[in-house]
Write a protein that holds these residues in place. Structure first.
Motif, PDB file in Angstrom:
ATOM      1  N   ASP A 164       0.755  -1.139   0.090  1.00 44.86           N
ATOM      2  CA  ASP A 164       0.022   0.076  -0.087  1.00 44.86           C
ATOM      3  C   ASP A 164       0.866   1.229  -0.042  1.00 44.86           C
ATOM      4  O   ASP A 164       0.618   2.296  -0.336  1.00 44.86           O
ATOM      5  N   ASP A 165       1.991   1.209   0.593  1.00 44.43           N
ATOM      6  CA  ASP A 165       2.973   2.321   0.718  1.00 44.43           C
ATOM      7  C   ASP A 165       4.408   1.868   0.747  1.00 44.43           C
ATOM      8  O   ASP A 165       4.637   0.515   1.021  1.00 44.43           O
ATOM      9  N   ARG A 166       5.329   2.838   0.789  1.00 47.82           N
ATOM     10  CA  ARG A 166       6.686   2.632   0.726  1.00 47.82           C
ATOM     11  C   ARG A 166       7.159   1.816   2.284  1.00 47.82           C
ATOM     12  O   ARG A 166       7.768   0.942   2.251  1.00 47.82           O
ATOM     13  N   GLU A 167       6.376   2.170   3.142  1.00 49.54           N
ATOM     14  CA  GLU A 167       6.421   1.484   4.448  1.00 49.54           C
ATOM     15  C   GLU A 167       6.238   0.078   4.529  1.00 49.54           C
ATOM     16  O   GLU A 167       6.661  -0.570   5.261  1.00 49.54           O
ATOM     17  N   GLY A 168       4.910  -0.202   3.799  1.00 50.84           N
ATOM     18  CA  GLY A 168       4.421  -1.643   3.637  1.00 50.84           C
ATOM     19  C   GLY A 168       5.641  -2.667   2.988  1.00 50.84           C
ATOM     20  O   GLY A 168       5.729  -3.606   2.896  1.00 50.84           O
ATOM     21  N   VAL A 169       6.433  -1.750   1.703  1.00 53.27           N
ATOM     22  CA  VAL A 169       7.187  -2.399   1.286  1.00 53.27           C
ATOM     23  C   VAL A 169       8.493  -2.974   2.254  1.00 53.27           C
ATOM     24  O   VAL A 169       8.701  -4.149   2.323  1.00 53.27           O
ATOM     25  N   ASP A 170       8.806  -2.024   3.021  1.00 50.79           N
ATOM     26  CA  ASP A 170       9.926  -2.078   4.165  1.00 50.79           C
ATOM     27  C   ASP A 170       9.399  -3.209   4.840  1.00 50.79           C
ATOM     28  O   ASP A 170      10.192  -4.057   5.485  1.00 50.79           O
ATOM     29  N   ALA A 171       8.107  -3.087   5.594  1.00 56.18           N
ATOM     30  CA  ALA A 171       7.617  -3.971   6.540  1.00 56.18           C
ATOM     31  C   ALA A 171       7.866  -5.291   5.823  1.00 56.18           C
ATOM     32  O   ALA A 171       8.256  -6.377   6.833  1.00 56.18           O
TER      33      ALA A 171
END
Length: 143
Positions: A80-87
């Protein structure tokens, strides 16, 4: 009805793979799971079938590639977002996978990272701002 996708992956240790995929956010659908296979659900339309080598071999006469040595597919799933990629990449590493199998990609409007599952299957995780991407591609086309 929306089309469904079932990605079938051969795994060497079914229990380990179930734990890994649960660790990155999938849930197990017990209706399609037994001691030879597990259906891991990412969304209403995305399912990963983890199959023991014996079970996988019942569907094809071809040999099973060692995904640590060769690649037949690169799987990509959105966040859903950049943070989701990292997570998701962080969760993959915590769950027994290898983070950042390939170089990180950051184009501003699109951000992606990758991981390997315990059997070496490579997953890319990406987020994209579609409006910004279309604008960037439009500007490139005009040049």
């Amino acid at each position: 009805m929306a089309k469904l996708i079932f990605v079938n992956l051969p795994v060497s240790d079914l229990s380990r793979s179930i734990a890994f995929y649960k660790g990155i956010g999938a849930t197990q659908d017990m209706r399609f799971s037994d001691d030879t296979a597990a259906c891991m659900v990412f969304s209403d339309t995305i399912h990963v079938m983890l199959l023991t080598h014996e079970k996988f071999s019942s569907f094809t006469p071809r040999g099973i590639a060692d995904a640590h040595e060769t690649a037949q597919v690169l799987l990509c799933i959105s966040a859903d977002d950049r943070e989701g990629v990292d997570a998701m990449v962080s969760d993959a590493a915590k769950s027994g996978g290898v983070a950042d199998h390939s170089p990180q990609q950051d184009y501003g409007f699109m951000y992606g990272r990758s991981f390997e599952d315990p059997d070496g299957h490579v997953w890319e995780v990406m987020w994209m701002d579609l409006d910004a991407a279309m604008k960037a591609f439009g500007e490139q086309s005009a040049a």
